[in-house]
Design a protein around this motif. Structure first.
Motif, mmCIF file in Angstrom:
data_model
loop_
_atom_site.group_PDB
_atom_site.id
_atom_site.type_symbol
_atom_site.label_atom_id
_atom_site.label_comp_id
_atom_site.label_asym_id
_atom_site.label_seq_id
_atom_site.Cartn_x
_atom_site.Cartn_y
_atom_site.Cartn_z
ATOM 1 N N PRO B 102 -2.107 9.537 -116.239
ATOM 2 C CA PRO B 102 -2.695 9.539 -114.896
ATOM 3 C C PRO B 102 -4.193 9.848 -114.915
ATOM 4 C CG PRO B 102 -0.907 11.175 -115.089
ATOM 5 C CD PRO B 102 -1.064 10.544 -116.420
ATOM 6 N N LEU C 54 -1.433 27.528 -108.610
ATOM 7 C CA LEU C 54 -0.420 27.392 -107.564
ATOM 8 C C LEU C 54 0.798 28.219 -107.946
ATOM 9 C CD1 LEU C 54 0.775 24.327 -105.616
ATOM 10 C CD2 LEU C 54 2.459 25.615 -106.941
ATOM 11 N N LEU D 51 6.797 21.291 -108.663
ATOM 12 C CA LEU D 51 5.915 22.311 -109.218
ATOM 13 C C LEU D 51 6.302 23.709 -108.728
ATOM 14 C CD1 LEU D 51 3.362 22.326 -111.039
ATOM 15 C CD2 LEU D 51 1.984 22.209 -108.966
ATOM 16 N N LEU D 54 1.177 26.710 -111.502
ATOM 17 C CA LEU D 54 0.164 26.037 -112.317
ATOM 18 C C LEU D 54 -1.046 26.936 -112.438
ATOM 19 C CD1 LEU D 54 -1.034 22.398 -112.319
ATOM 20 C CD2 LEU D 54 -2.717 24.203 -111.919
ATOM 21 N N VAL D 65 -5.300 18.516 -114.750
ATOM 22 C CA VAL D 65 -4.344 19.064 -113.787
ATOM 23 C C VAL D 65 -3.225 18.044 -113.540
ATOM 24 C CG1 VAL D 65 -4.023 19.758 -111.377
ATOM 25 C CG2 VAL D 65 -5.965 20.628 -112.689
ATOM 26 N N VAL D 67 -2.440 15.540 -115.376
ATOM 27 C CA VAL D 67 -1.741 15.210 -116.622
ATOM 28 C C VAL D 67 -0.729 16.307 -116.980
ATOM 29 C CG1 VAL D 67 -2.012 14.705 -119.077
ATOM 30 C CG2 VAL D 67 -3.693 13.831 -117.441
ATOM 31 N N ILE D 69 0.858 18.307 -114.950
ATOM 32 C CA ILE D 69 1.998 18.170 -114.036
ATOM 33 C C ILE D 69 2.862 16.982 -114.463
ATOM 34 C CG2 ILE D 69 2.677 17.690 -111.645
ATOM 35 C CD1 ILE D 69 0.072 19.133 -110.748
ATOM 36 N N ALA D 70 2.220 15.876 -114.809
ATOM 37 C CA ALA D 70 2.963 14.671 -115.196
ATOM 38 C C ALA D 70 3.782 14.904 -116.463
ATOM 39 C CB ALA D 70 1.997 13.504 -115.388
#
Lengths: 145, 145, 145, 145
Positions: B102, C54, D51, D54, D65, D67, D69-70
């Motif tokens: 991404p 987060l 999520l 983070l 960020v 990437v 999460i992905a």
């Protein structure tokens, strides 16, 4: 300010605004903003609705980049000042349908750039109160040679 | 052309490039393109990845607006020239994974704008062959005061 | 609750909030939520609008992750509490235009994080009623060292 | 590093990781990164793929960020380390189909969080070279109580 004495339906799309012309519009808009101490992003799209040039004044809220582009797209793609669409929302009732119409950002500050009866693009401004944005946009549009 | 003698991991994000600085980068890039008769869109983003300025030369393919912005975002957001990511794809094998990452546009022509060891933004160019785009981007980056 | 005694136009973007600072904001927000038995997601973005940290409290509705991030982005990217935009919608008429503005989530609970006159990021909270979300967000913002 | 001695098809989804547990994973990952001087974003998702927490270390490339999460989503949603999918891409041939599969980011650095034979979530790390990201992710996963 956003009086527009021509019907969108009488306008045709002309050849796209050139980069040289767009720079003149941007320059005039930036000078108007600077003279007032205003922080704005200014976008110019061509008659196909694609960005030609954009400048964002330092410290302008970063969300205004997308909004300035969206106002310019609205004005060009619907051949009318974005304020006309804002007014529809403000009037309520049937006008609220504009909120769910694809491609419309109903915020004052997007102005078509005309050469005679032809739309050659549009300028969109965001960053201040919307009537101030529109003041800057009109200063830009007025400079179009 | 895209040699980059610093590791992305040694770079930090600095304050955002100013509009005045971005205009100098754009101007130099446009002159380089004009001298070669090239049609390009040139985008400058700040260190937060948001567009500061964009100019599209007349007759540039309109799809290049989004590509120029994407190259600039890639270079800033990953603190490296986009060519490093293009090279990974070109090498094949494991490098192909970049195609599904991404936020990465693995096309030569996006270059970080550095002040010392700080990334203050990036310039992205699209419109010609990607090595030509990169040549224009580097001309822009080299003009950063 | 969301009184904000400074104009967005007088604010500038400062350096991004650090992770250490963001953790302090999150910690204070979580304590405020826990003391009230509230389920919330709390997001902190930096001055470029990118997520720094987060935390989502157990059993918080999962849709609130995206909403918390969106509120924080709105507050940072438009340099004002998201409640100001919610209020515009609530007022109706012209204010309804906000519903169709790109990048704005007009829900109370997003608050800019200021250091003097500089925005260094924002905190966004979602999960409860929006005024409760805002109470948590303000508890977080108040803890910023 | 990413050896995984269990088949994805033998794993079941368990109850979601708690925020308290996610913080322990994040803390261990951050300590591992800090000890090595590495800049990373670390994301923890729950067994529903949403999520939970983070943290982004200062100066980490902001593109990481999304990437991180992905990678975490990939590991949880496909019940395997993201490296298994990267390996498929690296092998080429049929494995390239992974590049066009929705929801897969085939980059080393996403690791499922297991409690016995149950997936309770996953951790994803991005910012350095992918094998370094994976080293940090495993340090985080190993700390899961």
């Amino acid at each position: 300010m956003d009086s527009f004495d021509v019907s969108p339906f009488d306008l045709r799309y002309g050849p796209p605004i050139t980069l040289a012309e767009a720079k003149i519009v941007l320059e005039a808009a930036e000078q108007a903003a600077q003279a007032r101490g205003w922080q704005v992003a200014v976008a110019v799209v061509d008659s196909g609705g694609t960005l030609v040039a954009l400048h964002r004044v330092d410290h302008t809220q970063i969300g205004s980049v997308a909004v300035a582009i969206a106002k310019a797209e609205t004005a060009n793609n619907f051949k009318r000042p974005s304020k006309m669409l804002e007014d529809a929302v403000t009037a309520g009732g049937q006008g609220l349908r504009v909120l769910a119409t694809p491609g419309i950002t109903p915020l004052e500050g997007g102005v078509p750039l005309l050469r005679g009866q032809h739309v050659i693009g549009a300028v969109g401004v965001s960053g201040m109160r919307s009537e101030q944005d529109a003041e800057v946009a009109h200063a830009g549009a007025a400079a179009l040679p």
